[in-house]
Design a protein around this motif. Sequence first.
Motif, PDB file in Angstrom:
ATOM      1  N   ILE A 199      -0.566  -9.264  -2.833  1.00 24.22           N
ATOM      2  CA  ILE A 199       0.248  -8.746  -1.330  1.00 24.22           C
ATOM      3  C   ILE A 199       1.545  -8.954  -1.274  1.00 24.22           C
ATOM      4  CG2 ILE A 199      -0.130  -7.560   0.963  1.00 24.22           C
ATOM      5  CD1 ILE A 199      -1.572  -6.008  -0.765  1.00 24.22           C
ATOM      6  N   ASP A 200       1.253 -10.586  -0.930  1.00 24.81           N
ATOM      7  CA  ASP A 200       2.383 -11.048  -0.356  1.00 24.81           C
ATOM      8  C   ASP A 200       3.526 -10.964  -1.411  1.00 24.81           C
ATOM      9  OD1 ASP A 200       1.151 -11.914   1.082  1.00 24.81           O
ATOM     10  OD2 ASP A 200       0.544 -13.701   0.629  1.00 24.81           O
ATOM     11  N   LYS A 201       3.214 -11.149  -2.634  1.00 19.13           N
ATOM     12  CA  LYS A 201       4.607 -11.063  -3.411  1.00 19.13           C
ATOM     13  C   LYS A 201       5.001  -9.649  -3.894  1.00 19.13           C
ATOM     14  CE  LYS A 201       2.975 -13.676  -7.404  1.00 19.13           C
ATOM     15  NZ  LYS A 201       2.424 -14.083  -8.619  1.00 19.13           N
ATOM     16  N   LEU A 202       4.796  -8.689  -3.089  1.00 17.84           N
ATOM     17  CA  LEU A 202       5.079  -7.364  -2.983  1.00 17.84           C
ATOM     18  C   LEU A 202       5.892  -6.898  -1.591  1.00 17.84           C
ATOM     19  CD1 LEU A 202       2.146  -4.284  -4.365  1.00 17.84           C
ATOM     20  CD2 LEU A 202       4.250  -5.616  -5.422  1.00 17.84           C
ATOM     21  N   ILE A 203       5.257  -8.584  -0.339  1.00 16.18           N
ATOM     22  CA  ILE A 203       5.322  -7.763   0.713  1.00 16.18           C
ATOM     23  C   ILE A 203       7.541  -8.587   0.422  1.00 16.18           C
ATOM     24  CG2 ILE A 203       5.921  -9.235   3.107  1.00 16.18           C
ATOM     25  CD1 ILE A 203       2.905  -8.227   2.890  1.00 16.18           C
ATOM     26  N   SER A 204       6.847  -9.491  -0.595  1.00 14.91           N
ATOM     27  CA  SER A 204       8.432 -10.883  -0.499  1.00 14.91           C
ATOM     28  C   SER A 204       9.334  -9.258  -1.553  1.00 14.91           C
ATOM     29  CB  SER A 204       8.529 -11.557  -1.387  1.00 14.91           C
ATOM     30  OG  SER A 204       7.789 -12.699  -0.247  1.00 14.91           O
ATOM     31  N   ALA A 205       8.497  -9.333  -2.666  1.00 15.66           N
ATOM     32  CA  ALA A 205       9.664  -8.578  -2.872  1.00 15.66           C
ATOM     33  C   ALA A 205       9.848  -6.550  -2.278  1.00 15.66           C
ATOM     34  CB  ALA A 205       9.279  -8.399  -4.051  1.00 15.66           C
ATOM     35  N   GLU A 206       9.655  -6.503  -1.289  1.00 12.92           N
ATOM     36  CA  GLU A 206       9.682  -5.454  -0.234  1.00 12.92           C
ATOM     37  C   GLU A 206       9.823  -3.864  -0.966  1.00 12.92           C
ATOM     38  OE1 GLU A 206      14.407  -5.280   0.522  1.00 12.92           O
ATOM     39  OE2 GLU A 206      14.107  -7.048   1.712  1.00 12.92           O
ATOM     40  N   ARG A 207       8.342  -4.181  -1.819  1.00 15.61           N
ATOM     41  CA  ARG A 207       8.168  -3.083  -2.549  1.00 15.61           C
ATOM     42  C   ARG A 207       7.570  -2.460  -1.803  1.00 15.61           C
ATOM     43  NH1 ARG A 207      10.122  -1.710  -7.712  1.00 15.61           N
ATOM     44  NH2 ARG A 207      10.686  -4.001  -8.153  1.00 15.61           N
ATOM     45  N   VAL A 208       5.779  -3.507  -0.378  1.00 16.68           N
ATOM     46  CA  VAL A 208       5.582  -2.889   0.427  1.00 16.68           C
ATOM     47  C   VAL A 208       5.921  -3.399   1.924  1.00 16.68           C
ATOM     48  CG1 VAL A 208       3.398  -2.059  -1.228  1.00 16.68           C
ATOM     49  CG2 VAL A 208       3.563  -3.718  -0.240  1.00 16.68           C
ATOM     50  N   ASN A 209       5.005  -2.302   2.814  1.00 20.15           N
ATOM     51  CA  ASN A 209       4.551  -3.083   4.284  1.00 20.15           C
ATOM     52  C   ASN A 209       3.148  -3.114   4.457  1.00 20.15           C
ATOM     53  OD1 ASN A 209       7.526  -4.351   4.550  1.00 20.15           O
ATOM     54  ND2 ASN A 209       8.103  -1.996   5.945  1.00 20.15           N
ATOM     55  N   VAL A 210       3.218  -4.149   5.426  1.00 18.36           N
ATOM     56  CA  VAL A 210       1.030  -3.803   5.725  1.00 18.36           C
ATOM     57  C   VAL A 210       1.572  -3.705   7.225  1.00 18.36           C
ATOM     58  CG1 VAL A 210       0.562  -5.018   3.759  1.00 18.36           C
ATOM     59  CG2 VAL A 210       1.004  -6.346   5.421  1.00 18.36           C
ATOM     60  N   ARG A 211       0.695  -3.098   7.539  1.00 22.86           N
ATOM     61  CA  ARG A 211       0.188  -3.776   9.602  1.00 22.86           C
ATOM     62  C   ARG A 211      -1.483  -3.860   9.153  1.00 22.86           C
ATOM     63  NH1 ARG A 211      -0.572   0.621  12.715  1.00 22.86           N
ATOM     64  NH2 ARG A 211       0.677   2.535  12.140  1.00 22.86           N
ATOM     65  N   GLU A 212      -2.022  -3.654   9.633  1.00 24.37           N
ATOM     66  CA  GLU A 212      -3.592  -4.247  10.207  1.00 24.37           C
ATOM     67  C   GLU A 212      -3.887  -2.696  11.564  1.00 24.37           C
ATOM     68  OE1 GLU A 212      -5.898  -5.673   9.347  1.00 24.37           O
ATOM     69  OE2 GLU A 212      -4.323  -6.495   7.091  1.00 24.37           O
ATOM     70  N   THR A 213      -4.810  -2.257  11.247  1.00 19.60           N
ATOM     71  CA  THR A 213      -5.367  -1.106  12.613  1.00 19.60           C
ATOM     72  C   THR A 213      -6.764  -2.060  12.401  1.00 19.60           C
ATOM     73  OG1 THR A 213      -6.403   0.310  10.576  1.00 19.60           O
ATOM     74  CG2 THR A 213      -3.410   0.344  11.251  1.00 19.60           C
ATOM     75  N   GLU A 214      -7.619  -0.926  13.190  1.00 18.17           N
ATOM     76  CA  GLU A 214      -8.871  -1.003  13.106  1.00 18.17           C
ATOM     77  C   GLU A 214      -9.627  -0.704  12.257  1.00 18.17           C
ATOM     78  OE1 GLU A 214     -10.403   0.585  17.063  1.00 18.17           O
ATOM     79  OE2 GLU A 214      -9.103  -1.304  18.205  1.00 18.17           O
ATOM     80  N   GLN A 215      -9.119   0.385  11.395  1.00 21.63           N
ATOM     81  CA  GLN A 215      -9.479   1.120  10.743  1.00 21.63           C
ATOM     82  C   GLN A 215      -9.214  -0.270   9.047  1.00 21.63           C
ATOM     83  OE1 GLN A 215      -8.162   2.444  12.768  1.00 21.63           O
ATOM     84  NE2 GLN A 215     -10.313   3.520  14.081  1.00 21.63           N
ATOM     85  N   GLY A 216      -8.923  -0.813   9.200  1.00 17.20           N
ATOM     86  CA  GLY A 216      -8.551  -1.072   7.647  1.00 17.20           C
ATOM     87  C   GLY A 216      -6.722  -1.431   8.072  1.00 17.20           C
ATOM     88  N   THR A 217      -6.513  -2.096   6.322  1.00 13.36           N
ATOM     89  CA  THR A 217      -4.876  -1.602   6.798  1.00 13.36           C
ATOM     90  C   THR A 217      -4.206  -1.518   5.880  1.00 13.36           C
ATOM     91  OG1 THR A 217      -5.314  -4.707   5.630  1.00 13.36           O
ATOM     92  CG2 THR A 217      -3.500  -4.016   5.340  1.00 13.36           C
ATOM     93  N   LEU A 218      -3.438  -0.667   6.596  1.00  7.89           N
ATOM     94  CA  LEU A 218      -2.297   0.402   6.299  1.00  7.89           C
ATOM     95  C   LEU A 218      -1.255  -0.320   5.302  1.00  7.89           C
ATOM     96  CD1 LEU A 218      -1.827   3.189   6.787  1.00  7.89           C
ATOM     97  CD2 LEU A 218      -0.183   2.596   8.552  1.00  7.89           C
ATOM     98  N   PHE A 219      -0.756   0.300   4.205  1.00  9.45           N
ATOM     99  CA  PHE A 219       0.116   0.017   3.206  1.00  9.45           C
ATOM    100  C   PHE A 219       1.005   0.844   3.457  1.00  9.45           C
ATOM    101  CE2 PHE A 219      -3.769  -2.013   1.979  1.00  9.45           C
ATOM    102  CZ  PHE A 219      -3.564  -3.481   1.515  1.00  9.45           C
ATOM    103  N   ILE A 277       4.330   2.348   0.739  1.00  8.21           N
ATOM    104  CA  ILE A 277       5.438   2.173   0.100  1.00  8.21           C
ATOM    105  C   ILE A 277       7.023   2.370   0.314  1.00  8.21           C
ATOM    106  CG2 ILE A 277       6.409   2.432  -2.031  1.00  8.21           C
ATOM    107  CD1 ILE A 277       2.728   1.619  -2.149  1.00  8.21           C
ATOM    108  N   LEU A 278       7.572   1.219   0.310  1.00 11.29           N
ATOM    109  CA  LEU A 278       8.790   1.545   0.307  1.00 11.29           C
ATOM    110  C   LEU A 278       9.711   2.022  -0.201  1.00 11.29           C
ATOM    111  CD1 LEU A 278       9.841  -2.397   1.728  1.00 11.29           C
ATOM    112  CD2 LEU A 278       9.050  -0.109   3.269  1.00 11.29           C
ATOM    113  N   ASN A 279      10.833   2.885  -0.336  1.00 10.58           N
ATOM    114  CA  ASN A 279      11.933   3.552  -0.914  1.00 10.58           C
ATOM    115  C   ASN A 279      10.550   4.693  -1.903  1.00 10.58           C
ATOM    116  OD1 ASN A 279      14.274   2.422  -0.329  1.00 10.58           O
ATOM    117  ND2 ASN A 279      13.605   0.973  -1.495  1.00 10.58           N
TER     118      ASN A 279
END
Length: 270
Positions: free
Chosen positions: A82-102, A104-106
Amino acid sequence: MSTWFKVHREIFDSDIWNDVTTFRLFMYLMGKASHKDGVKIAGVELKRGQYLRSYRKLAADLAYKEGRGTKEYSLRTIKKAIDKLISAERVNVRETEQGTLFTILNYSKYQGSDDTEKESVNTLNSEPNTNGKRTVNNNKNAKNARINKNKDIRSKLKFETHHLQLAELLFKKIKENNPSAKEPNIESWANTFRLMMESPKEKRSGKDIQDLILWSQQHSFWYKNVLSADKIRKQFDRLYLEMKDEQKPKSNVVQFNKKEAEDDGYNYGF
């Protein structure tokens, strides 16, 4: 959900193409992402290109057959991917009470039609001129805003492997005491431990946190009350003092004898 999705050919020139785990994860997120706005999962309304899932469940989703058994990625491996995808600007992630919200950029670029893609690119890189028409420019402000937004999101979830290990340890010990314990948001716990260790006002050591986890989960009182990373953070000072007090070597206690004190002349009337 649509029965198919498109992949841009530029994927073959990217770094993730050479990383099987990261590539598999990206393809999985692309395939599972909502293809339209308004889809609800676990009470969360998704936008186009978003997917709600925990790291632990992603590890199970990507399990594969090896020999006669099934092999599952560790949470640390999923986190690195996931860190690699974030660094490559492929995805963003955000924490919610129900889980991690992914997100997809572009996503529209990947899944839109050729005409839609051209229109989208021209719109993003243009501005109206005095005649009401649009003229193409670099739109640097929009690009910088996107980069800064990505940095802000990453800064909230930049926990490392050792933070994740502490979160896993706590849940493991809780599970030993209560096999029916509900699975928590492990990523959120890892982030809490990161904050405990990095916050200027706290600066807790990983060793102290680890010791508190082990001690609290075998304590007759605290094992029923310390059931989250937030609880350890909130009660840290009290837990630490109690743990240290229990670990003190038992010394010979001098018993107070009132009669002897009186005989020696130390009679203060109480």
